[in-house]
Design a protein around this motif. Structure first.
Motif, short mmCIF file in Angstrom:
data_model
loop_
_atom_site.label_atom_id
_atom_site.label_comp_id
_atom_site.label_asym_id
_atom_site.label_seq_id
_atom_site.Cartn_x
_atom_site.Cartn_y
_atom_site.Cartn_z
N PRO A 192 15.08 11.78 -10.05
CA PRO A 192 14.57 10.93 -11.13
C PRO A 192 13.81 9.70 -10.61
CG PRO A 192 16.82 11.60 -11.58
CD PRO A 192 16.54 11.99 -10.16
N GLU A 193 14.33 9.06 -9.57
CA GLU A 193 13.69 7.86 -9.06
C GLU A 193 12.35 8.18 -8.40
OE1 GLU A 193 16.26 5.65 -6.52
OE2 GLU A 193 17.78 5.31 -8.06
N GLY A 194 12.34 9.22 -7.58
CA GLY A 194 11.11 9.59 -6.87
C GLY A 194 10.02 10.05 -7.82
N THR A 195 10.38 10.91 -8.75
CA THR A 195 9.37 11.40 -9.70
C THR A 195 8.94 10.29 -10.65
OG1 THR A 195 11.17 12.23 -11.14
CG2 THR A 195 10.15 13.79 -9.61
N GLY A 196 9.87 9.41 -10.98
CA GLY A 196 9.53 8.28 -11.86
C GLY A 196 8.53 7.35 -11.19
N ALA A 197 8.71 7.12 -9.90
CA ALA A 197 7.80 6.25 -9.17
C ALA A 197 6.39 6.84 -9.13
CB ALA A 197 8.31 6.03 -7.75
N LYS A 198 6.30 8.16 -8.98
CA LYS A 198 4.99 8.82 -8.96
C LYS A 198 4.30 8.72 -10.31
CE LYS A 198 6.28 12.03 -5.29
NZ LYS A 198 6.62 13.43 -4.92
N LYS A 199 5.07 8.86 -11.38
CA LYS A 199 4.48 8.75 -12.70
C LYS A 199 3.99 7.32 -12.97
CE LYS A 199 7.91 10.98 -14.91
NZ LYS A 199 8.65 11.60 -16.04
N GLU A 200 4.71 6.36 -12.42
CA GLU A 200 4.28 4.96 -12.57
C GLU A 200 2.96 4.71 -11.85
OE1 GLU A 200 7.24 2.19 -11.38
OE2 GLU A 200 8.72 2.86 -12.86
N LYS A 201 2.80 5.28 -10.65
CA LYS A 201 1.56 5.12 -9.89
C LYS A 201 0.38 5.72 -10.65
CE LYS A 201 3.63 5.07 -5.27
NZ LYS A 201 3.71 5.79 -3.96
N ILE A 202 0.60 6.89 -11.25
CA ILE A 202 -0.46 7.55 -12.02
C ILE A 202 -0.81 6.72 -13.25
CG2 ILE A 202 -1.03 9.56 -13.44
CD1 ILE A 202 0.62 11.25 -11.51
N ALA A 203 0.23 6.19 -13.92
CA ALA A 203 0.00 5.37 -15.13
C ALA A 203 -0.81 4.12 -14.77
CB ALA A 203 1.34 4.99 -15.75
N GLU A 204 -0.50 3.51 -13.63
CA GLU A 204 -1.23 2.31 -13.22
C GLU A 204 -2.69 2.64 -12.92
OE1 GLU A 204 0.90 0.86 -9.89
OE2 GLU A 204 2.62 0.15 -11.07
N ALA A 205 -2.91 3.78 -12.26
CA ALA A 205 -4.29 4.17 -11.91
C ALA A 205 -5.10 4.50 -13.16
CB ALA A 205 -4.26 5.37 -10.98
N LEU A 206 -4.46 5.12 -14.12
CA LEU A 206 -5.17 5.51 -15.34
C LEU A 206 -5.35 4.35 -16.30
CD1 LEU A 206 -3.60 9.02 -16.10
CD2 LEU A 206 -5.79 8.52 -15.02
N ALA A 207 -4.47 3.35 -16.19
CA ALA A 207 -4.55 2.19 -17.09
C ALA A 207 -5.91 1.51 -16.97
CB ALA A 207 -3.43 1.21 -16.79
N GLU A 208 -6.47 1.50 -15.78
CA GLU A 208 -7.75 0.86 -15.56
C GLU A 208 -8.91 1.63 -16.20
OE1 GLU A 208 -8.27 0.29 -11.43
OE2 GLU A 208 -6.47 -0.95 -11.17
N ARG A 209 -8.65 2.88 -16.57
CA ARG A 209 -9.70 3.69 -17.16
C ARG A 209 -9.79 3.51 -18.68
NH1 ARG A 209 -12.56 4.14 -13.27
NH2 ARG A 209 -13.79 5.63 -14.50
N HIS A 210 -8.78 2.87 -19.26
CA HIS A 210 -8.77 2.67 -20.71
C HIS A 210 -9.53 1.43 -21.11
CE1 HIS A 210 -5.95 5.92 -21.60
NE2 HIS A 210 -5.26 5.54 -20.53
#
Length: 293
Positions: free
Chosen positions: A274-292
């Motif tokens: 859960p922690e490892g996969t959660g961290a990866k999803k956070e990185k993706i969310a941060e990268a995509l946030a800049e595209r909105h």
């Protein structure tokens, strides 16, 4: 030599030719005539089991009716059922999803909701926890996971690859069939082929799974039919619900059933870390946030 029947209507031909059938062929005819709607959703293995005959008998029975094979038989059966039901290809047990020209938009939507909810409920009843665990083990330990399907199942394979890519970089998808064969031929032991095929019995799917196995890769098959040619070649079979007839190719309810299986598999995969996969999803969310905007 007996004259072969003309395929105007399957039920008429079964009745007219009944006394020319062998004893085992009569068993098949009796079952089909007594279970007209249900039989059209069965694999050749399931029909053979219900009739108490060998699969070869079913094949011979189809040829006796001047049909090239079981797929053609199911199509003829579905057409005959549709004619009896006034043009509807929907089985009586699925009538809550039958759409008519007289329905309001709300009524149409309600029927579709009932059909698709039933597909998920049936998938839940078919869910094998041990198979889910084994499939997750293979995915978790894989060096590479290739998601593949054909037709409507290709869209499901794309969705699976997209979902799993939010927590791992080892998932990929290929749409072109030539690239599928090329890439599968380069799989290695420890890699996994995650295959989506409602029937589990298309020529391309069986050939690809056979190729993957020859390379030492593991095969996970998501299918409606547990006993199918593809299932016998798979390391793990995950069954989805939804009864899709030959005249309902690519139905949304079948896709919904497969998506439910994907969701179960994905969440079991995420629960491994859960922690490892959660961290990866956070990185993706941060990268995509800049595209909105």
């Amino acid at each position: 030599m007996d004259e072969k029947p003309q395929m105007d209507n399957l039920f008429t031909n079964l009745s007219n030719g009944y006394y020319h059938f062998t004893a085992t062929e009569k068993k098949v005819a009796d079952y089909v005539l007594s279970n007209k709607t249900g039989a059209q959703y069965m694999s050749i293995s399931e029909l053979a089991d219900e009739c108490g005959v060998a699969e070869a008998t079913i094949t011979r029975f189809c040829r006796r009716l001047d049909l090239p094979g079981y797929s053609a038989f199911k199509l003829a059966l579905a057409k005959a059922v549709a004619e009896e039901q006034g043009g509807s290809a929907v089985a009586p047990e699925d009538r809550m999803g039958e759409i008519t020209a007289q329905d309001s938009v709300t009524e149409m939507a309600r029927k579709l909701c009932g059909t698709e909810t039933a597909a998920i409920t049936q998938s839940l009843s078919l869910l094998d926890p041990e198979a889910v665990t084994k499939a997750t083990d293979l995915l978790w330990n894989a060096g590479r996971v290739l998601c593949i399907g054909h037709g409507g199942s290709m869209i499901t394979a794309m969705e699976a690859a997209h979902l799993f890519s939010s927590v791992s970089t080892k998932f990929s998808v290929l749409q072109d069939i030539h690239m599928q064969f090329s890439t599968v031929s380069l799989l290695e032991p420890g890699d996994v082929l995650l295959f989506f095929c409602y029937s589990g019995s298309t020529r391309e799917s069986v050939e690809l799974m056979d190729l993957a196995r020859s390379r030492g890769a593991s095969v996970i098959l998501v299918t409606r039919f547990y006993r199918s040619p593809g299932a016998t070649m798979s390391d793990v079979v995950l069954q989805c619900g939804s009864n899709e007839g030959p005249l309902q190719l690519g139905s949304v309810s079948a896709s919904v059933a497969q998506l439910f299986v994907i969701d179960v598999l994905y969440n079991e995969f995420v629960r491994r870390d859960p922690e490892g996969t959660g961290a990866k999803k956070e990185k993706i969310a941060e990268a995509l946030a800049e595209r909105h905007l």
